[in-house]
Motif scaffolding. Structure first.
Motif, PDB file in Angstrom:
ATOM      1  N   MET A  25       0.837  -1.196   0.000  1.00 11.19           N
ATOM      2  CA  MET A  25       0.000   0.000   0.000  1.00 11.19           C
ATOM      3  C   MET A  25       0.878   1.256   0.000  1.00 11.19           C
ATOM      4  SD  MET A  25      -2.916   1.148   2.778  1.00 11.19           S
ATOM      5  CE  MET A  25      -3.690  -0.471   2.773  1.00 11.19           C
ATOM      6  N   THR A  26       0.556   2.201  -0.853  1.00  9.43           N
ATOM      7  CA  THR A  26       1.304   3.461  -0.896  1.00  9.43           C
ATOM      8  C   THR A  26       0.837   4.371   0.246  1.00  9.43           C
ATOM      9  OG1 THR A  26      -0.287   4.590  -2.316  1.00  9.43           O
ATOM     10  CG2 THR A  26       1.462   3.318  -3.399  1.00  9.43           C
ATOM     11  N   GLN A  27       1.675   5.357   0.570  1.00  5.99           N
ATOM     12  CA  GLN A  27       1.307   6.311   1.614  1.00  5.99           C
ATOM     13  C   GLN A  27       0.102   7.151   1.167  1.00  5.99           C
ATOM     14  OE1 GLN A  27       4.364   8.718   3.442  1.00  5.99           O
ATOM     15  NE2 GLN A  27       5.864   7.044   3.418  1.00  5.99           N
ATOM     16  N   LYS A  28       0.010   7.407  -0.134  1.00  7.36           N
ATOM     17  CA  LYS A  28      -1.106   8.196  -0.637  1.00  7.36           C
ATOM     18  C   LYS A  28      -2.424   7.463  -0.416  1.00  7.36           C
ATOM     19  CE  LYS A  28      -2.687  10.741  -4.703  1.00  7.36           C
ATOM     20  NZ  LYS A  28      -2.343  11.159  -6.092  1.00  7.36           N
ATOM     21  N   GLU A  29      -2.432   6.171  -0.759  1.00  2.32           N
ATOM     22  CA  GLU A  29      -3.646   5.378  -0.545  1.00  2.32           C
ATOM     23  C   GLU A  29      -3.958   5.265   0.949  1.00  2.32           C
ATOM     24  OE1 GLU A  29      -5.319   0.791  -1.028  1.00  2.32           O
ATOM     25  OE2 GLU A  29      -3.440   1.369  -2.015  1.00  2.32           O
ATOM     26  N   PHE A  30      -2.896   5.038   1.742  1.00  2.31           N
ATOM     27  CA  PHE A  30      -3.073   4.911   3.189  1.00  2.31           C
ATOM     28  C   PHE A  30      -3.665   6.193   3.766  1.00  2.31           C
ATOM     29  CE2 PHE A  30      -1.067   5.109   7.536  1.00  2.31           C
ATOM     30  CZ  PHE A  30      -1.852   4.129   8.106  1.00  2.31           C
ATOM     31  N   ALA A  31      -3.213   7.348   3.291  1.00  2.79           N
ATOM     32  CA  ALA A  31      -3.722   8.630   3.780  1.00  2.79           C
ATOM     33  C   ALA A  31      -5.212   8.770   3.488  1.00  2.79           C
ATOM     34  CB  ALA A  31      -2.939   9.780   3.139  1.00  2.79           C
ATOM     35  N   GLU A  60      -6.232   1.069  14.125  1.00  3.43           N
ATOM     36  CA  GLU A  60      -6.863  -0.212  14.467  1.00  3.43           C
ATOM     37  C   GLU A  60      -7.874  -0.603  13.400  1.00  3.43           C
ATOM     38  OE1 GLU A  60      -8.259  -1.658  18.633  1.00  3.43           O
ATOM     39  OE2 GLU A  60     -10.023  -0.699  17.692  1.00  3.43           O
ATOM     40  N   THR A  61      -8.631   0.382  12.932  1.00  4.18           N
ATOM     41  CA  THR A  61      -9.659   0.115  11.928  1.00  4.18           C
ATOM     42  C   THR A  61      -9.053  -0.221  10.573  1.00  4.18           C
ATOM     43  OG1 THR A  61     -11.176   1.633  13.053  1.00  4.18           O
ATOM     44  CG2 THR A  61     -11.677   1.071  10.762  1.00  4.18           C
ATOM     45  N   VAL A  62      -8.055   0.556  10.165  1.00  2.00           N
ATOM     46  CA  VAL A  62      -7.479   0.404   8.817  1.00  2.00           C
ATOM     47  C   VAL A  62      -6.513  -0.774   8.730  1.00  2.00           C
ATOM     48  CG1 VAL A  62      -6.067   1.524   7.048  1.00  2.00           C
ATOM     49  CG2 VAL A  62      -7.778   2.859   8.303  1.00  2.00           C
ATOM     50  N   LEU A  63      -5.669  -0.945   9.772  1.00  3.46           N
ATOM     51  CA  LEU A  63      -4.633  -1.991   9.717  1.00  3.46           C
ATOM     52  C   LEU A  63      -4.972  -3.239  10.531  1.00  3.46           C
ATOM     53  CD1 LEU A  63      -1.429   0.256   9.997  1.00  3.46           C
ATOM     54  CD2 LEU A  63      -2.507  -0.646   7.919  1.00  3.46           C
ATOM     55  N   GLY A  64      -6.002  -3.147  11.367  1.00  2.72           N
ATOM     56  CA  GLY A  64      -6.411  -4.293  12.155  1.00  2.72           C
ATOM     57  C   GLY A  64      -5.517  -4.596  13.341  1.00  2.72           C
ATOM     58  N   VAL A  65      -4.692  -3.623  13.728  1.00  4.15           N
ATOM     59  CA  VAL A  65      -3.808  -3.779  14.891  1.00  4.15           C
ATOM     60  C   VAL A  65      -4.394  -2.949  16.036  1.00  4.15           C
ATOM     61  CG1 VAL A  65      -1.469  -3.469  15.796  1.00  4.15           C
ATOM     62  CG2 VAL A  65      -1.822  -4.080  13.380  1.00  4.15           C
TER      63      VAL A  65
END
Length: 288
Positions: A25-31, A60-65
């Protein structure tokens, strides 16, 4: 990442970056997924912004951690940052502390006796009233305007001597500065040259305090060639002189030289004293 001799502080952003790499995943998409600006995400990853509780919940929501994991990672990072910074500052200050005449100062009870360098650093920080000895390089910390000396001055011995004048000066009750009053004292000061040395310093201190000048007498430091100093400490005008018994031959010249700096207002000049100011103070002392 911040390092010291024994501590490495790694920001939580390093773990976030690993997660993004694993997912491709790119930082742009992650943002976009985090509903945050790409600039803020970039700063989060390199550790230049704090990972807040709000961010932890989003992660937690986006990465599941779990959010608790991110909050703990941030807390550990911030603690290690402080420890690394403190250790690096201590290393710098140990080098500076080694340049001060600590044993001589301890012999006068200016600082506690110790051979431990870290303890010396702590005592010197308290003595100079700074959180880091490195700050002593800032002229705002030691704004001494004028001094009388015989040769090249050792910087660190001089700083110690001047600080002692400042600290001792706070124990003297002094009136508001009265320049005309100082002028009016000159005839009496002239007669004091015949005064018994045992009472001279006490009387001189009392007379100057009545006109707004705090006079303190200090013992010598081996590598300090200062014989007199005058400066402003807050609202107080301080004049420090080498003990009379240590400086009989030059005492009156040094005293009058520093008095001239005060009377002529040299100590309040923003740019510091000039060669002309020194010559004017010398003339005043010699003529007297």
């Amino acid at each position: 990442m911040v390092k010291s001799r024994s501590v490495i502080a790694i920001p939580p952003g390093a773990t976030i970056k690993e997660q993004l790499t694993d997912r491709g995943m790119t930082q742009k998409e992650f943002a976009i997924r985090m509903d945050m600006s790409e600039k803020h995400i970039s700063r989060l990853i390199n550790g230049s912004v704090q990972l807040t509780t709000d961010m932890a919940v989003r992660l937690e929501t986006v990465l599941g951690v779990p959010a608790a994991f991110w909050c703990n990672l941030e807390a550990v990072y911030r603690e290690k940052l402080v420890r690394a910074k403190a250790e690096n500052e201590m290393d710098v200050d140990v080098e500076i502390a080694d340049k001060f005449p600590y044993e001589e100062m301890a012999g006068y009870d200016w600082v506690p006796k110790t051979d431990n360098m870290k303890e010396r650093v702590h005592h010197l920080r308290e003595y100079f009233e700074v959180v880091r000895l490195e700050l002593l390089q800032n002229p705002m910390v030691n704004p001494v305007a004028c001094c009388t000396q015989t040769a090249v001055v050792d910087k660190y011995s001089s700083l110690a001597w001047i600080q002692k004048a400042k600290l001792e000066g706070r124990n003297v009750l002094t009136e508001v500065l009265n320049i005309q009053g100082l002028y009016n004292l000159l005839p009496e000061i002239y007669d004091m040259k015949r005064q018994n040395p045992e009472s001279l310093c006490r009387i001189l201190t009392e007379r100057l305090a009545g006109q707004g000048v705090t006079l303190v007498f200090l013992p010598p430091l081996k590598n300090c060639s200062l014989q007199g100093v005058s400066f402003r400490d807050g609202k107080r005008i301080v004049m420090g002189l080498l003990d009379y018994e240590q400086n009989k031959e030059r005492f009156w010249f040094c005293f009058l030289h520093e008095l001239a700096h005060i009377i002529y207002g040299h100590i309040d000049k923003a740019g510091g004293i000039s060669d002309e100011d020194e010559e004017e103070a010398n003339r005043f002392a010699n003529n007297f």
